[in-house]
Motif scaffolding. Structure first.
Motif, PDB file in Angstrom:
ATOM      1  N   VAL A  81      30.907  49.040  49.886  1.00 28.85           N
ATOM      2  CA  VAL A  81      31.624  48.031  50.665  1.00 28.85           C
ATOM      3  C   VAL A  81      30.648  46.986  51.203  1.00 28.85           C
ATOM      4  CG1 VAL A  81      32.908  47.623  52.794  1.00 28.85           C
ATOM      5  CG2 VAL A  81      33.580  49.492  51.284  1.00 28.85           C
ATOM      6  N   ALA A  82      29.507  47.442  51.705  1.00 28.78           N
ATOM      7  CA  ALA A  82      28.507  46.513  52.238  1.00 28.78           C
ATOM      8  C   ALA A  82      28.018  45.556  51.157  1.00 28.78           C
ATOM      9  CB  ALA A  82      27.336  47.292  52.832  1.00 28.78           C
ATOM     10  N   GLN A  83      27.789  46.064  49.952  1.00 25.84           N
ATOM     11  CA  GLN A  83      27.352  45.206  48.867  1.00 25.84           C
ATOM     12  C   GLN A  83      28.456  44.235  48.443  1.00 25.84           C
ATOM     13  OE1 GLN A  83      25.696  47.561  45.622  1.00 25.84           O
ATOM     14  NE2 GLN A  83      24.676  48.922  47.065  1.00 25.84           N
ATOM     15  N   SER A  84      29.695  44.687  48.504  1.00 25.04           N
ATOM     16  CA  SER A  84      30.820  43.823  48.131  1.00 25.04           C
ATOM     17  C   SER A  84      30.994  42.679  49.117  1.00 25.04           C
ATOM     18  CB  SER A  84      32.113  44.644  48.042  1.00 25.04           C
ATOM     19  OG  SER A  84      32.004  45.668  47.077  1.00 25.04           O
ATOM     20  N   VAL A  85      30.808  42.962  50.385  1.00 22.47           N
ATOM     21  CA  VAL A  85      30.943  41.925  51.419  1.00 22.47           C
ATOM     22  C   VAL A  85      29.917  40.817  51.192  1.00 22.47           C
ATOM     23  CG1 VAL A  85      30.649  41.457  53.887  1.00 22.47           C
ATOM     24  CG2 VAL A  85      31.977  43.443  53.133  1.00 22.47           C
ATOM     25  N   CYS A  86      28.770  41.163  50.631  1.00 21.73           N
ATOM     26  CA  CYS A  86      27.737  40.168  50.344  1.00 21.73           C
ATOM     27  C   CYS A  86      28.105  39.271  49.169  1.00 21.73           C
ATOM     28  CB  CYS A  86      26.407  40.861  50.060  1.00 21.73           C
ATOM     29  SG  CYS A  86      25.693  41.702  51.483  1.00 21.73           S
ATOM     30  N   ARG A  87      29.193  39.597  48.474  1.00 22.66           N
ATOM     31  CA  ARG A  87      29.690  38.783  47.361  1.00 22.66           C
ATOM     32  C   ARG A  87      31.139  38.408  47.662  1.00 22.66           C
ATOM     33  NH1 ARG A  87      24.986  38.799  46.698  1.00 22.66           N
ATOM     34  NH2 ARG A  87      23.800  39.339  44.800  1.00 22.66           N
ATOM     35  N   PRO A  88      31.364  37.484  48.602  1.00 22.59           N
ATOM     36  CA  PRO A  88      32.729  37.189  49.049  1.00 22.59           C
ATOM     37  C   PRO A  88      33.665  36.709  47.953  1.00 22.59           C
ATOM     38  CG  PRO A  88      31.160  35.553  49.883  1.00 22.59           C
ATOM     39  CD  PRO A  88      30.363  36.676  49.310  1.00 22.59           C
ATOM     40  N   GLY A  89      33.132  35.960  46.971  1.00 17.52           N
ATOM     41  CA  GLY A  89      33.980  35.502  45.872  1.00 17.52           C
ATOM     42  C   GLY A  89      34.545  36.672  45.097  1.00 17.52           C
ATOM     43  N   TRP A  90      33.681  37.634  44.764  1.00 17.56           N
ATOM     44  CA  TRP A  90      34.131  38.831  44.057  1.00 17.56           C
ATOM     45  C   TRP A  90      35.054  39.664  44.948  1.00 17.56           C
ATOM     46  CZ3 TRP A  90      34.120  44.002  44.992  1.00 17.56           C
ATOM     47  CH2 TRP A  90      34.434  44.848  43.925  1.00 17.56           C
ATOM     48  N   ALA A  91      34.685  39.794  46.229  1.00 19.30           N
ATOM     49  CA  ALA A  91      35.481  40.622  47.142  1.00 19.30           C
ATOM     50  C   ALA A  91      36.924  40.124  47.229  1.00 19.30           C
ATOM     51  CB  ALA A  91      34.837  40.639  48.522  1.00 19.30           C
ATOM     52  N   TRP A  92      37.101  38.798  47.242  1.00 16.12           N
ATOM     53  CA  TRP A  92      38.452  38.242  47.327  1.00 16.12           C
ATOM     54  C   TRP A  92      39.181  38.345  45.979  1.00 16.12           C
ATOM     55  CZ3 TRP A  92      42.210  37.049  50.445  1.00 16.12           C
ATOM     56  CH2 TRP A  92      43.236  36.183  50.020  1.00 16.12           C
ATOM     57  N   ASP A  93      38.476  37.956  44.917  1.00 17.53           N
ATOM     58  CA  ASP A  93      39.114  37.892  43.594  1.00 17.53           C
ATOM     59  C   ASP A  93      39.414  39.276  43.031  1.00 17.53           C
ATOM     60  OD1 ASP A  93      40.002  36.620  41.153  1.00 17.53           O
ATOM     61  OD2 ASP A  93      38.101  37.220  40.254  1.00 17.53           O
ATOM     62  N   VAL A  94      38.460  40.181  43.133  1.00 14.53           N
ATOM     63  CA  VAL A  94      38.607  41.500  42.522  1.00 14.53           C
ATOM     64  C   VAL A  94      38.880  42.582  43.558  1.00 14.53           C
ATOM     65  CG1 VAL A  94      37.526  43.223  41.024  1.00 14.53           C
ATOM     66  CG2 VAL A  94      37.034  40.790  40.688  1.00 14.53           C
ATOM     67  N   GLY A  95      38.061  42.596  44.606  1.00 14.86           N
ATOM     68  CA  GLY A  95      38.185  43.655  45.601  1.00 14.86           C
ATOM     69  C   GLY A  95      39.540  43.701  46.266  1.00 14.86           C
ATOM     70  N   ILE A  96      40.090  42.509  46.595  1.00 22.38           N
ATOM     71  CA  ILE A  96      41.379  42.448  47.291  1.00 22.38           C
ATOM     72  C   ILE A  96      42.526  42.173  46.329  1.00 22.38           C
ATOM     73  CG2 ILE A  96      42.726  41.183  49.014  1.00 22.38           C
ATOM     74  CD1 ILE A  96      40.109  40.730  50.547  1.00 22.38           C
ATOM     75  N   ASN A  97      42.369  41.139  45.487  1.00 15.88           N
ATOM     76  CA  ASN A  97      43.488  40.718  44.632  1.00 15.88           C
ATOM     77  C   ASN A  97      43.475  41.354  43.241  1.00 15.88           C
ATOM     78  OD1 ASN A  97      44.775  38.775  46.426  1.00 15.88           O
ATOM     79  ND2 ASN A  97      42.879  37.608  46.210  1.00 15.88           N
ATOM     80  N   GLY A  98      42.468  42.138  42.932  1.00 13.80           N
ATOM     81  CA  GLY A  98      42.382  42.744  41.609  1.00 13.80           C
ATOM     82  C   GLY A  98      42.895  44.164  41.530  1.00 13.80           C
ATOM     83  N   ARG A  99      43.586  44.602  42.555  1.00 13.38           N
ATOM     84  CA  ARG A  99      44.109  45.970  42.561  1.00 13.38           C
ATOM     85  C   ARG A  99      45.240  46.129  41.556  1.00 13.38           C
ATOM     86  NH1 ARG A  99      42.243  48.684  47.081  1.00 13.38           N
ATOM     87  NH2 ARG A  99      41.135  47.361  48.560  1.00 13.38           N
ATOM     88  N   PRO A 100      45.482  47.374  41.087  1.00 12.52           N
ATOM     89  CA  PRO A 100      44.894  48.637  41.546  1.00 12.52           C
ATOM     90  C   PRO A 100      43.523  48.895  40.937  1.00 12.52           C
ATOM     91  CG  PRO A 100      46.497  49.071  39.823  1.00 12.52           C
ATOM     92  CD  PRO A 100      46.569  47.600  40.102  1.00 12.52           C
ATOM     93  N   HIS A 101      42.652  49.492  41.731  1.00  8.35           N
ATOM     94  CA  HIS A 101      41.327  49.857  41.264  1.00  8.35           C
ATOM     95  C   HIS A 101      41.376  51.307  40.783  1.00  8.35           C
ATOM     96  CE1 HIS A 101      39.665  46.679  44.271  1.00  8.35           C
ATOM     97  NE2 HIS A 101      40.089  46.134  43.156  1.00  8.35           N
ATOM     98  N   GLN A 102      41.638  51.477  39.516  1.00 12.38           N
ATOM     99  CA  GLN A 102      41.725  52.805  38.946  1.00 12.38           C
ATOM    100  C   GLN A 102      41.406  52.733  37.455  1.00 12.38           C
ATOM    101  OE1 GLN A 102      45.806  53.877  39.658  1.00 12.38           O
ATOM    102  NE2 GLN A 102      46.586  52.646  37.969  1.00 12.38           N
ATOM    103  N   LEU A 103      41.261  53.870  36.841  1.00 15.07           N
ATOM    104  CA  LEU A 103      41.055  53.934  35.400  1.00 15.07           C
ATOM    105  C   LEU A 103      42.434  54.014  34.763  1.00 15.07           C
ATOM    106  CD1 LEU A 103      38.100  56.484  35.222  1.00 15.07           C
ATOM    107  CD2 LEU A 103      37.995  53.995  35.290  1.00 15.07           C
ATOM    108  N   GLY A 104      42.897  52.882  34.235  1.00 19.37           N
ATOM    109  CA  GLY A 104      44.277  52.782  33.801  1.00 19.37           C
ATOM    110  C   GLY A 104      44.704  53.834  32.800  1.00 19.37           C
TER     111      GLY A 104
END
Length: 389
Positions: free
Chosen positions: A185-208
């Protein structure tokens, strides 16, 4: 930065992706000796420059496994690639379809077979790991058949996962529970573009593809535990019969580094093999793919289609592999970097770069079409190709 090469896309991906994801893409196993060899040995392959030949019209197209391609490349299967951009495998599959080359979906992708199939009108390849649960494999292969996958790539060089120390150092693996989650999470926060695009809006985070088995246990710790407990170390050549019986289409075995294994694959009736050391991510210290390639090509002859991956970072590298006997080249990190840097647009642009570089290399070696690329364009052949690498 305006990317003009795969190396540029690597630098952009490093700036955009969380540290643990970039290290997962970029790293190899143990001391990463083979990872380095893949690129270093490929760079040593010298070509013959030819002049005053008519190269005003070049044809990069080929046919592989009954499919017409715009050039002799495919996007290799990469686990967790869907975490590099929002629904990343979908974006990569679309880019491959536009470019006229195959995309191969990993068993351990973020996006499922169904999701990718709904998102592109072009057939794609599917990569399979041998899992202990044969009923699960039967269902997975049935889905691949039903959804029109045009080829199956069976990965044979991962009966157990390799030791990838970068993943432990980055916090991707080896730090289970809250501690590991907090690091990521700490590393993701350091990449806000990725955190918004993938971390928040790219869900679900699972192995499909394996979500039905994992259920609610879909975190990184669960992923690595599932791999460790469910990959089948008891698999043998006899299991090809099971796969063939459940599949029926073109079957490609990936992870061949030894001519004897190549002969065994041919004896089992596979349609193709991929000369590969898993990008230097499994057994460190083995041959580079480019050094293993020529004797395997000689051993197989025309009995199976020979593909290769490992260390390819340019269209020039593609031509080098073709000159040594490969009929097609799988791009791995090249598309993963581009996806991480700029999503679908990045993969589309990267493939245009590769095509342009292939064309230049063909023109300067006097090759008007892909069939003309053979060992005759190598500057140093000798009696033993490997002695020159």
């Amino acid at each position: 930065m305006n990317p003009v090469s795969v190396t540029d896309y690597r630098q952009l991906a490093k700036k955009r992706l969380p540290h643990f994801l970039f290290e997962y893409i970029d790293g190899g196993s143990y001391a990463e000796t083979t990872l380095g060899r893949n690129m270093a040995d490929l760079e040593r392959v010298a070509l013959r420059q030819r002049v005053l030949t008519d190269v005003s019209s070049l044809d990069l197209s080929v046919e592989l496994f009954g499919q017409s391609l715009s050039m002799p490349v495919a996007l290799a299967p990469i686990g967790l690639a869907g975490m590099n951009a929002r629904r990343g495998e979908v974006q990569a599959a679309r880019a491959a379809a536009v470019a006229g080359v195959p995309f191969c979906l990993s068993t351990v992708s973020a996006c499922s077979l169904d999701e990718v199939a709904r998102s592109t009108a072009k057939p794609f390849w599917f990569q399979l790991y041998m899992i202990r649960d044969r009923a699960f494999m039967r269902d997975l292969l049935g889905s691949a058949r039903r959804l029109g996958c045009s080829a199956l790539v069976l990965t044979a060089d991962m009966p157990v996962p390799g030791s990838r120390y970068r993943d432990y150092r980055s916090g991707l693996a080896g730090a289970p529970g809250l501690r590991g989650n907090l690091r990521r999470v700490a590393q993701s926060v350091c990449r806000p573009g990725w955190a918004w695009d993938v971390g928040i809006n790219g869900r679900p985070h699972q192995l499909g593809n394996v979500a039905p088995i994992l259920g609610n246990n879909s975190g990184m710790d669960d992923f690595f535990a599932w791999m460790r407990d469910n990959f089948d170390p008891g698999v043998t050549w006899k299991d090809i019969d099971f796969v063939r019986g459940e599949w029926g289409g073109p079957l490609i075995v990936k992870g061949i580094l030894d001519p004897e294994d190549a002969r065994s694959a041919v004896a089992e009736g596979v349609d193709g093999i991929v000369v590969s050391n898993h990008g230097g991510r499994q057994l460190d210290g083995v041959l580079s793919s480019v050094k293993a390639l020529p004797p395997i090509v000689d051993a197989v002859g025309d009995k199976a289609t020979v593909l290769v991956d490992g260390g390819v970072r340019s269209g020039l590298d593609v031509v080098r592999m073709l000159a040594l006997g490969a009929q097609g080249v799988l791009l791995g990190r090249a598309w993963a970097y581009a996806l991480g840097a700029r999503g679908e647009a990045g993969v589309t642009h990267m493939l245009k770069i590769i095509a342009a570089e292939i064309a230049v290399a063909m023109a300067l070696t006097g090759c008007r079409n892909i069939e003309a690329i053979d060992r005759d364009i190598l500057a140093e052949l000798g009696q033993d190709i490997n002695s020159r690498l």
